[in-house]
Design a protein around this motif. Structure first.
Motif, PDB file in Angstrom:
ATOM      1  N   HIS A  38      17.826  -3.900 -57.141  1.00 11.66           N
ATOM      2  CA  HIS A  38      17.295  -3.755 -58.590  1.00 11.66           C
ATOM      3  C   HIS A  38      18.661  -4.741 -59.198  1.00 11.66           C
ATOM      4  O   HIS A  38      18.392  -4.868 -60.559  1.00 11.66           O
ATOM      5  N   ASP A  92      15.899  -0.705 -51.429  1.00  5.97           N
ATOM      6  CA  ASP A  92      16.563  -1.493 -52.530  1.00  5.97           C
ATOM      7  C   ASP A  92      17.803  -2.769 -51.847  1.00  5.97           C
ATOM      8  O   ASP A  92      18.899  -2.285 -52.351  1.00  5.97           O
ATOM      9  N   ASP A 150      13.641   3.398 -58.736  1.00  3.71           N
ATOM     10  CA  ASP A 150      12.790   2.048 -59.120  1.00  3.71           C
ATOM     11  C   ASP A 150      11.671   2.008 -58.172  1.00  3.71           C
ATOM     12  O   ASP A 150      11.081   0.903 -57.709  1.00  3.71           O
TER      13      ASP A 150
END
Length: 216
Positions: A38, A92, A150
């Motif tokens: 991210h 991530d 996310d």
């Protein structure tokens, strides 16, 4: 390392407060680093690398012999541009690279599995600190749990070492100073005070690096 995002509008550049990363390997003068996906997934932005030897604004001004104003563009222009090499579709995690003619330290990913109670140290760039590459100490405080952010679900460990926005992508080190995890988030209490950090553990990082090598 610190990863600074650069947003450009009408040829005017705006520089973000930055996040964190850790160098894991190199090929000649190109260095490769782990960070959180991210941190670098916004394709509309560019990214630059601030490393340990990068002078602060005050140090740069003194070194250049200029006692007056130095623009942000001039200061940040000395930092190498970052190339986003690979972003995981499932977790991530991301790999980025940059060129540097200095001999930079690379950090090995731990082969042993981090466990609840292990002592750790985080090194990163929380935005609430005036210092760079801030160290914080703590312990792993949970077994593996799911963490959703996310639209990605990671299996993570919680820890007690202080982190804040800007710490994302930074390494969590074990007592042998090997990478036990990568910080990807955290939790706060109802007053917004730090409660725990969240890290992707070493075994998942090793699998991600293997996947990156295989695809590339």
């Amino acid at each position: 390392m610190r990863i600074i995002d650069v947003e450009t509008h009408d040829d005017i550049k705006a520089y973000g407060s930055g996040a964190s990363g850790v160098i894991i390997e190199n090929k000649d003068q190109r260095y490769y680093a782990l960070t959180a996906a991210h941190v670098v997934e916004d394709e509309s932005r560019g990214y630059i690398a601030c490393i340990v030897n990068t002078p602060t604004y005050k140090e740069y001004r003194k070194k250049s012999g200029n006692s007056g104003y130095i623009s942000n563009d001039e200061y940040y222009s000395m930092m190498p541009e970052i190339k986003v090499e690979y972003i995981s579709d499932e977790s991530d995690l991301a790999v980025v690279s940059f060129e540097c003619d200095e001999n930079l330290i690379k950090v090995e990913v731990a082969s042993d599995v981090p466990e609840k109670g292990d002592r750790i140290v985080c090194i990163g760039n929380p935005v609430d600190s005036e210092e760079r590459f801030v160290e914080s100490y703590g312990k792993i405080k949970s077994n593996l749990v799911e963490f959703i952010a996310d639209k990605k679900t990671d299996t993570v460990l919680k820890h007690s070492a202080y982190i804040a926005p800007g710490s994302s992508g930074g390494a969590v080190y074990n007592e042998n100073m090997k990478i036990a995890g990568i910080n990807v988030g955290g939790g706060t209490d109802s007053f917004g005070r730090f409660k725990y950090g969240v890290m992707i553990p070493a075994e998942q990082i090793a699998e991600f690096i293997e996947e990156w090598h295989r695809i590339n």
